[in-house]
Design a protein around this motif. Structure first.
Motif, PDB file in Angstrom:
ATOM      1  N   TYR A  52       0.808  -1.218   0.000  1.00 57.55           N
ATOM      2  CA  TYR A  52       0.000   0.000   0.000  1.00 57.55           C
ATOM      3  C   TYR A  52       0.848   1.279   0.000  1.00 57.55           C
ATOM      4  O   TYR A  52       0.349   2.348   0.302  1.00 57.55           O
ATOM      5  CB  TYR A  52      -0.989  -0.028   1.158  1.00 57.55           C
ATOM      6  CG  TYR A  52      -2.147  -0.957   0.875  1.00 57.55           C
ATOM      7  CD1 TYR A  52      -3.287  -0.509   0.216  1.00 57.55           C
ATOM      8  CD2 TYR A  52      -2.081  -2.307   1.216  1.00 57.55           C
ATOM      9  CE1 TYR A  52      -4.333  -1.373  -0.082  1.00 57.55           C
ATOM     10  CE2 TYR A  52      -3.121  -3.176   0.926  1.00 57.55           C
ATOM     11  CZ  TYR A  52      -4.246  -2.704   0.282  1.00 57.55           C
ATOM     12  OH  TYR A  52      -5.280  -3.562  -0.020  1.00 57.55           O
ATOM     13  N   TYR A 181     -12.833   4.393  12.757  1.00 61.38           N
ATOM     14  CA  TYR A 181     -12.759   4.364  11.293  1.00 61.38           C
ATOM     15  C   TYR A 181     -13.926   3.540  10.750  1.00 61.38           C
ATOM     16  O   TYR A 181     -14.007   2.337  10.964  1.00 61.38           O
ATOM     17  CB  TYR A 181     -11.428   3.771  10.831  1.00 61.38           C
ATOM     18  CG  TYR A 181     -11.281   3.712   9.317  1.00 61.38           C
ATOM     19  CD1 TYR A 181     -11.249   4.879   8.564  1.00 61.38           C
ATOM     20  CD2 TYR A 181     -11.192   2.492   8.658  1.00 61.38           C
ATOM     21  CE1 TYR A 181     -11.124   4.837   7.179  1.00 61.38           C
ATOM     22  CE2 TYR A 181     -11.062   2.435   7.277  1.00 61.38           C
ATOM     23  CZ  TYR A 181     -11.029   3.612   6.539  1.00 61.38           C
ATOM     24  OH  TYR A 181     -10.911   3.562   5.160  1.00 61.38           O
ATOM     25  N   CYS A 204     -12.926   8.365   5.846  1.00 61.49           N
ATOM     26  CA  CYS A 204     -11.879   8.381   4.814  1.00 61.49           C
ATOM     27  C   CYS A 204     -10.549   8.821   5.425  1.00 61.49           C
ATOM     28  O   CYS A 204     -10.525   9.623   6.373  1.00 61.49           O
ATOM     29  CB  CYS A 204     -12.265   9.254   3.621  1.00 61.49           C
ATOM     30  SG  CYS A 204     -12.276  11.015   3.941  1.00 61.49           S
ATOM     31  N   VAL A 205      -9.468   8.296   4.880  1.00 58.39           N
ATOM     32  CA  VAL A 205      -8.139   8.550   5.449  1.00 58.39           C
ATOM     33  C   VAL A 205      -7.739  10.020   5.311  1.00 58.39           C
ATOM     34  O   VAL A 205      -7.022  10.549   6.172  1.00 58.39           O
ATOM     35  CB  VAL A 205      -7.076   7.633   4.804  1.00 58.39           C
ATOM     36  CG1 VAL A 205      -7.341   6.179   5.152  1.00 58.39           C
ATOM     37  CG2 VAL A 205      -7.009   7.823   3.299  1.00 58.39           C
ATOM     38  N   GLU A 206      -8.208  10.680   4.262  1.00 56.07           N
ATOM     39  CA  GLU A 206      -7.848  12.090   4.075  1.00 56.07           C
ATOM     40  C   GLU A 206      -8.379  12.959   5.209  1.00 56.07           C
ATOM     41  O   GLU A 206      -7.697  13.885   5.675  1.00 56.07           O
ATOM     42  CB  GLU A 206      -8.357  12.597   2.721  1.00 56.07           C
ATOM     43  CG  GLU A 206      -7.633  12.034   1.505  1.00 56.07           C
ATOM     44  CD  GLU A 206      -8.077  10.620   1.146  1.00 56.07           C
ATOM     45  OE1 GLU A 206      -7.382   9.964   0.341  1.00 56.07           O
ATOM     46  OE2 GLU A 206      -9.118  10.159   1.684  1.00 56.07           O
ATOM     47  N   CYS A 209      -6.165  12.407   8.261  1.00 57.63           N
ATOM     48  CA  CYS A 209      -4.874  13.084   8.119  1.00 57.63           C
ATOM     49  C   CYS A 209      -5.025  14.592   8.286  1.00 57.63           C
ATOM     50  O   CYS A 209      -4.138  15.250   8.853  1.00 57.63           O
ATOM     51  CB  CYS A 209      -4.259  12.757   6.754  1.00 57.63           C
ATOM     52  SG  CYS A 209      -3.695  11.050   6.638  1.00 57.63           S
ATOM     53  N   LYS A 291      -2.949  -2.497   6.615  1.00 57.95           N
ATOM     54  CA  LYS A 291      -3.478  -1.890   5.381  1.00 57.95           C
ATOM     55  C   LYS A 291      -3.897  -0.442   5.632  1.00 57.95           C
ATOM     56  O   LYS A 291      -3.514   0.466   4.880  1.00 57.95           O
ATOM     57  CB  LYS A 291      -4.665  -2.721   4.894  1.00 57.95           C
ATOM     58  CG  LYS A 291      -5.376  -2.192   3.665  1.00 57.95           C
ATOM     59  CD  LYS A 291      -6.519  -3.137   3.294  1.00 57.95           C
ATOM     60  CE  LYS A 291      -7.369  -2.582   2.169  1.00 57.95           C
ATOM     61  NZ  LYS A 291      -8.507  -3.488   1.845  1.00 57.95           N
ATOM     62  N   LEU A 292      -4.671  -0.217   6.690  1.00 58.49           N
ATOM     63  CA  LEU A 292      -5.126   1.142   6.997  1.00 58.49           C
ATOM     64  C   LEU A 292      -3.951   2.036   7.385  1.00 58.49           C
ATOM     65  O   LEU A 292      -3.884   3.202   6.974  1.00 58.49           O
ATOM     66  CB  LEU A 292      -6.162   1.111   8.123  1.00 58.49           C
ATOM     67  CG  LEU A 292      -6.676   2.476   8.604  1.00 58.49           C
ATOM     68  CD1 LEU A 292      -7.303   3.266   7.460  1.00 58.49           C
ATOM     69  CD2 LEU A 292      -7.669   2.301   9.757  1.00 58.49           C
ATOM     70  N   LYS A 295      -2.122   3.204   4.320  1.00 54.76           N
ATOM     71  CA  LYS A 295      -2.926   4.210   3.599  1.00 54.76           C
ATOM     72  C   LYS A 295      -2.852   5.574   4.282  1.00 54.76           C
ATOM     73  O   LYS A 295      -2.743   6.617   3.624  1.00 54.76           O
ATOM     74  CB  LYS A 295      -4.393   3.746   3.511  1.00 54.76           C
ATOM     75  CG  LYS A 295      -4.642   2.601   2.539  1.00 54.76           C
ATOM     76  CD  LYS A 295      -6.132   2.270   2.516  1.00 54.76           C
ATOM     77  CE  LYS A 295      -6.462   1.215   1.486  1.00 54.76           C
ATOM     78  NZ  LYS A 295      -7.927   0.922   1.467  1.00 54.76           N
ATOM     79  N   LEU A 296      -2.939   5.582   5.599  1.00 60.99           N
ATOM     80  CA  LEU A 296      -2.871   6.834   6.355  1.00 60.99           C
ATOM     81  C   LEU A 296      -1.499   7.501   6.219  1.00 60.99           C
ATOM     82  O   LEU A 296      -1.408   8.709   6.015  1.00 60.99           O
ATOM     83  CB  LEU A 296      -3.168   6.575   7.827  1.00 60.99           C
ATOM     84  CG  LEU A 296      -4.636   6.375   8.204  1.00 60.99           C
ATOM     85  CD1 LEU A 296      -4.764   5.774   9.599  1.00 60.99           C
ATOM     86  CD2 LEU A 296      -5.402   7.694   8.131  1.00 60.99           C
ATOM     87  N   VAL A 298       0.659   7.226   3.811  1.00 59.12           N
ATOM     88  CA  VAL A 298       0.798   7.758   2.441  1.00 59.12           C
ATOM     89  C   VAL A 298      -0.011   9.036   2.279  1.00 59.12           C
ATOM     90  O   VAL A 298       0.481  10.050   1.743  1.00 59.12           O
ATOM     91  CB  VAL A 298       0.372   6.696   1.407  1.00 59.12           C
ATOM     92  CG1 VAL A 298       0.280   7.308   0.017  1.00 59.12           C
ATOM     93  CG2 VAL A 298       1.360   5.534   1.408  1.00 59.12           C
ATOM     94  N   ALA A 299      -1.262   9.020   2.739  1.00 65.54           N
ATOM     95  CA  ALA A 299      -2.111  10.207   2.614  1.00 65.54           C
ATOM     96  C   ALA A 299      -1.537  11.394   3.392  1.00 65.54           C
ATOM     97  O   ALA A 299      -1.590  12.544   2.919  1.00 65.54           O
ATOM     98  CB  ALA A 299      -3.532   9.881   3.116  1.00 65.54           C
TER      99      ALA A 299
END
Length: 303
Positions: A52, A181, A204-206, A209, A291-292, A295-296, A298-299
């Protein structure tokens, strides 16, 4: 600090380039699961983080150093050695100075991640207020670390072997933001559902963040706790697992098991009583958190 930090080149390069990095603990390897499932789980977690888009950084104490980013050989040593110390904040200086082999708990992984400049950390479940708190005053160091250390933790809630209402109350008192979440309720580790409603839900991860960046801009101390329910297909029946927990807690009390030995004992007993079903659930929720977490991370770096 370089005297104590041993950061592998892959992780060091990612940190220097401000790329996404996800810290991973090692107590789950040494004290949380049997061999060889523990090594398989650790390697697969790292693979998921990479899949990811982030760099995994599993952390342990080895040869008088905080090792951030472990080799396959390091993982096997942690998974099979009999003299691995479970290292919380109180133990960190001693284990380093005596050059003992140590596995990091949630609290210590947070400390080490912050020293290295890593913002996100994936675990299974955090510690909390233990049952029977009125007699023992047993509070996990994880909660205090969340209140003071700027690392954001992704977990499947607090372990269901704990006193969850008191755990949430303690986190609120300490000013820790707890996010559900895609859920309105605190996940209970082995099960996705609970009756304990959270103040904050984000889908959502955005958005998560953005909250983290705002908290940092305000200069607020401590981490954000992101609770991620175990996938429904892997969730255990709540009444069944609650019965096993009650039985395991009773046995721990009868045997006088206390302190940092309680959680490993209870988890092992539940694995035994559930004929391995709880271990499968534990592995599934850790993968889901990895996985989460990736994603976090990266975002966060892309904002």
């Amino acid at each position: 600090m370089n005297k104590y930090l041993d950061i592998c080149e892959e992780v060091k390069d990612a940190i220097n380039r401000k790329k996404a990095v996800v810290a991973l603990e090692s107590t789950i390897i040494s004290h949380g699961m049997p061999y060889p499932q523990n090594v398989e789980m650790a390697k697969h977690c790292e693979a998921i983080v990479r899949e990811y888009g982030a760099v995994p950084a599993t952390i342990a104490i080895m040869d008088g150093k905080i090792k951030i980013g472990l080799s396959d050989e390091d993982l096997k040593i942690l998974a099979t050695a009999e003299n691995v110390t479970k290292v919380s904040r109180r133990d960190l200086a001693q284990v380093l100075s005596e050059k003992k082999l140590g596995a990091t708990t949630v609290a210590t992984t947070m400390i080490c991640a912050e020293l290295a400049g890593i913002k996100f950390f994936v675990t299974g479940g955090i510690g909390g207020i233990h049952r029977g708190y009125e007699q023992t005053l047993d509070v996990s160091a994880d909660l205090e670390e969340l209140a003071q250390t700027d690392v954001n933790v992704i977990c499947a809630g607090a372990k269901s072997i704990l006193d969850l209402p008191r755990t949430l109350e303690y986190l609120e008192t300490k000013g820790v933001c707890v996010i559900g979440y895609k859920t309105d309720y605190l996940p209970q580790f082995f099960t996705a559902e609970s009756e304990y409603r959270l103040n904050t839900r984000m889908d959502c991860v955005e958005d998560i963040c953005s909250l983290i960046h705002t908290k940092e801009n305000l200069g607020l101390k401590g981490g954000v706790l992101i609770t991620n329910p175990i996938p429904k297909e892997n969730s255990m029946d709540k009444s069944y697992i609650d019965t096993l927990i009650e039985k395991a807690v009773k046995e721990a009390n009868e045997k006088g098991i206390k302190g940092k030995e309680v959680t490993p004992f209870l988890l092992a007993k539940i694995v035994e009583e559930s004929h391995g079903a709880s271990l499968k659930a534990n592995i599934a929720l850790v993968y889901n958190n990895a996985k989460l977490g990736a994603k976090l991370a990266v975002a966060y770096c892309n904002e």
